[in-house]
Scaffold this motif. Structure first.
Motif, PDB file in Angstrom:
ATOM      1  N   PHE A 140       1.681  -0.897  -2.334  1.00  0.00           N
ATOM      2  CA  PHE A 140       2.879  -1.538  -2.856  1.00  0.00           C
ATOM      3  C   PHE A 140       3.583  -0.629  -3.862  1.00  0.00           C
ATOM      4  N   LYS A 141       2.804   0.039  -4.703  1.00  0.00           N
ATOM      5  CA  LYS A 141       3.371   0.940  -5.702  1.00  0.00           C
ATOM      6  C   LYS A 141       4.080   2.120  -5.027  1.00  0.00           C
ATOM      7  N   LEU A 142       3.454   2.702  -4.000  1.00  0.00           N
ATOM      8  CA  LEU A 142       4.071   3.807  -3.276  1.00  0.00           C
ATOM      9  C   LEU A 142       5.352   3.345  -2.578  1.00  0.00           C
ATOM     10  N   PHE A 143       5.288   2.198  -1.919  1.00  0.00           N
ATOM     11  CA  PHE A 143       6.464   1.669  -1.228  1.00  0.00           C
ATOM     12  C   PHE A 143       7.621   1.487  -2.216  1.00  0.00           C
ATOM     13  N   CYS A 144       7.331   0.872  -3.334  1.00  0.00           N
ATOM     14  CA  CYS A 144       8.388   0.618  -4.324  1.00  0.00           C
ATOM     15  C   CYS A 144       8.945   1.925  -4.903  1.00  0.00           C
ATOM     16  N   SER A 145       8.069   2.914  -5.110  1.00  0.00           N
ATOM     17  CA  SER A 145       8.566   4.182  -5.667  1.00  0.00           C
ATOM     18  C   SER A 145       9.518   4.871  -4.691  1.00  0.00           C
ATOM     19  N   ARG A 146       9.327   4.657  -3.398  1.00  0.00           N
ATOM     20  CA  ARG A 146      10.208   5.249  -2.394  1.00  0.00           C
ATOM     21  C   ARG A 146      11.436   4.382  -2.132  1.00  0.00           C
ATOM     22  N   ALA A 147      11.211   3.095  -1.958  1.00  0.00           N
ATOM     23  CA  ALA A 147      12.308   2.197  -1.596  1.00  0.00           C
ATOM     24  C   ALA A 147      13.270   1.951  -2.763  1.00  0.00           C
ATOM     25  N   PHE A 148      12.746   1.962  -3.965  1.00  0.00           N
ATOM     26  CA  PHE A 148      13.562   1.630  -5.135  1.00  0.00           C
ATOM     27  C   PHE A 148      13.588   2.801  -6.118  1.00  0.00           C
ATOM     28  N   HIS A 149      13.700   4.017  -5.593  1.00  0.00           N
ATOM     29  CA  HIS A 149      13.633   5.210  -6.434  1.00  0.00           C
ATOM     30  C   HIS A 149      14.796   5.308  -7.414  1.00  0.00           C
ATOM     31  N   ASN A 150      15.890   4.619  -7.142  1.00  0.00           N
ATOM     32  CA  ASN A 150      17.032   4.666  -8.049  1.00  0.00           C
ATOM     33  C   ASN A 150      16.977   3.602  -9.143  1.00  0.00           C
ATOM     34  N   SER A 151      16.068   2.651  -9.003  1.00  0.00           N
ATOM     35  CA  SER A 151      16.015   1.582 -10.012  1.00  0.00           C
ATOM     36  C   SER A 151      15.076   1.963 -11.158  1.00  0.00           C
ATOM     37  N   LEU A 152      15.265   1.286 -12.277  1.00  0.00           N
ATOM     38  CA  LEU A 152      14.463   1.539 -13.467  1.00  0.00           C
ATOM     39  C   LEU A 152      12.988   1.275 -13.170  1.00  0.00           C
ATOM     40  N   ASP A 153      12.139   2.223 -13.468  1.00  0.00           N
ATOM     41  CA  ASP A 153      10.684   2.124 -13.275  1.00  0.00           C
ATOM     42  C   ASP A 153      10.282   1.877 -11.821  1.00  0.00           C
ATOM     43  N   HIS A 154      11.203   2.060 -10.887  1.00  0.00           N
ATOM     44  CA  HIS A 154      10.921   1.895  -9.447  1.00  0.00           C
ATOM     45  C   HIS A 154      10.356   0.501  -9.136  1.00  0.00           C
ATOM     46  N   LYS A 155      10.829  -0.482  -9.835  1.00  0.00           N
ATOM     47  CA  LYS A 155      10.330  -1.851  -9.634  1.00  0.00           C
ATOM     48  C   LYS A 155      11.068  -2.533  -8.500  1.00  0.00           C
ATOM     49  N   THR A 165       6.418  -7.024   0.295  1.00  0.00           N
ATOM     50  CA  THR A 165       4.999  -7.304   0.544  1.00  0.00           C
ATOM     51  C   THR A 165       4.712  -7.350   2.038  1.00  0.00           C
ATOM     52  N   ALA A 166       5.600  -7.955   2.807  1.00  0.00           N
ATOM     53  CA  ALA A 166       5.413  -8.027   4.258  1.00  0.00           C
ATOM     54  C   ALA A 166       5.440  -6.631   4.894  1.00  0.00           C
ATOM     55  N   VAL A 167       6.349  -5.782   4.419  1.00  0.00           N
ATOM     56  CA  VAL A 167       6.431  -4.411   4.949  1.00  0.00           C
ATOM     57  C   VAL A 167       5.141  -3.650   4.626  1.00  0.00           C
ATOM     58  N   VAL A 168       4.682  -3.761   3.392  1.00  0.00           N
ATOM     59  CA  VAL A 168       3.466  -3.060   2.963  1.00  0.00           C
ATOM     60  C   VAL A 168       2.262  -3.561   3.755  1.00  0.00           C
ATOM     61  N   GLU A 169       2.155  -4.851   3.977  1.00  0.00           N
ATOM     62  CA  GLU A 169       1.027  -5.395   4.752  1.00  0.00           C
ATOM     63  C   GLU A 169       1.070  -4.901   6.192  1.00  0.00           C
ATOM     64  N   ARG A 170       2.254  -4.796   6.756  1.00  0.00           N
ATOM     65  CA  ARG A 170       2.383  -4.330   8.131  1.00  0.00           C
ATOM     66  C   ARG A 170       1.928  -2.862   8.277  1.00  0.00           C
ATOM     67  N   CYS A 171       2.113  -2.083   7.227  1.00  0.00           N
ATOM     68  CA  CYS A 171       1.716  -0.670   7.245  1.00  0.00           C
ATOM     69  C   CYS A 171       0.197  -0.492   7.110  1.00  0.00           C
ATOM     70  N   ARG A 172      -0.506  -1.510   6.711  1.00  0.00           N
ATOM     71  CA  ARG A 172      -1.973  -1.493   6.603  1.00  0.00           C
ATOM     72  C   ARG A 172      -2.521  -0.282   5.844  1.00  0.00           C
ATOM     73  N   GLY A 173      -1.882   0.053   4.733  1.00  0.00           N
ATOM     74  CA  GLY A 173      -2.394   1.119   3.876  1.00  0.00           C
ATOM     75  C   GLY A 173      -1.957   2.519   4.232  1.00  0.00           C
ATOM     76  N   LEU A 174      -1.168   2.650   5.298  1.00  0.00           N
ATOM     77  CA  LEU A 174      -0.682   3.982   5.666  1.00  0.00           C
ATOM     78  C   LEU A 174       0.646   4.241   4.971  1.00  0.00           C
ATOM     79  N   PRO A 175       0.810   5.431   4.419  1.00  0.00           N
ATOM     80  CA  PRO A 175       2.065   5.732   3.705  1.00  0.00           C
ATOM     81  C   PRO A 175       3.282   5.606   4.593  1.00  0.00           C
TER      82      PRO A 175
END
Length: 175
Positions: A140-155, A165-175
């Protein structure tokens, strides 16, 4: 596949190749390969890193064979430090056929990426790195850092947390 093997090795290669200015090469092996083509690629890349490459020891106009290519590579790499990456090796035989070109050379460092245990077993136990999928929090942290790289603290914005959360679960731990 997709766990980040190539990405990790690429980061190491890019950082370390400056320590091997006269001989470094990245060769993608893949499932279907031709050892002559791989050795030609390796030879071309290590010749390219030299300031003034020696004349090619290969016969002009003739299709080189494995032995000629191996000898040409050995000649260039002798008395040099070299860094070689063999990326996406699917078959032990691919490594075995290529390794005679750089086996036993002082200062020659070879990294292999593979998804096959029998290929990984070619490396000494202390030199193997087995990557595992990320855990839920790390994913989830990696996904947010990529998807929300322009937002404050990548939140992740609260209104998108369920979708994220659904996207991250679908990836099953793969970057």
């Amino acid at each position: 596949g997709g766990v980040g093997k190539t990405t990790l090795v690429k980061n190491v290669y890019d950082r370390e190749k400056t320590n091997f200015p006269n001989a470094h090469a990245w060769v993608v092996v893949s499932r279907a390969y031709d050892v002559v083509d791989l050795l030609k690629t390796l030879l071309t890349k290590i010749q390219h890193t030299e300031e003034s490459p020696p004349p090619s020891p290969l016969r002009a106009g003739a299709k080189p064979d494995v032995y000629e290519l191996t000898e040409a590579i050995k000649k260039i790499l002798q008395d040099r430090k070299c860094l070689i990456v063999l990326d996406d090796v699917w078959d032990k035989e691919a490594y075995t056929q290529m390794s005679s070109a750089f086996q036993g050379l002082q200062g020659c460092h070879v990294m292999i990426t593979t998804r096959k245990e029998d290929v990984a077993a070619l490396a000494p136990v202390g030199r193997r790195l087995i990557l595992q999928p990320l855990g839920g929090v790390e994913s989830f942290k990696l996904f947010c850092s990529r998807a929300f790289h322009n937002s404050l603290d990548h939140k992740c914005p609260p209104e998108l947390e369920a979708v994220a959360t659904a996207v991250v679960e679908r990836c099953r731990g793969l970057p």
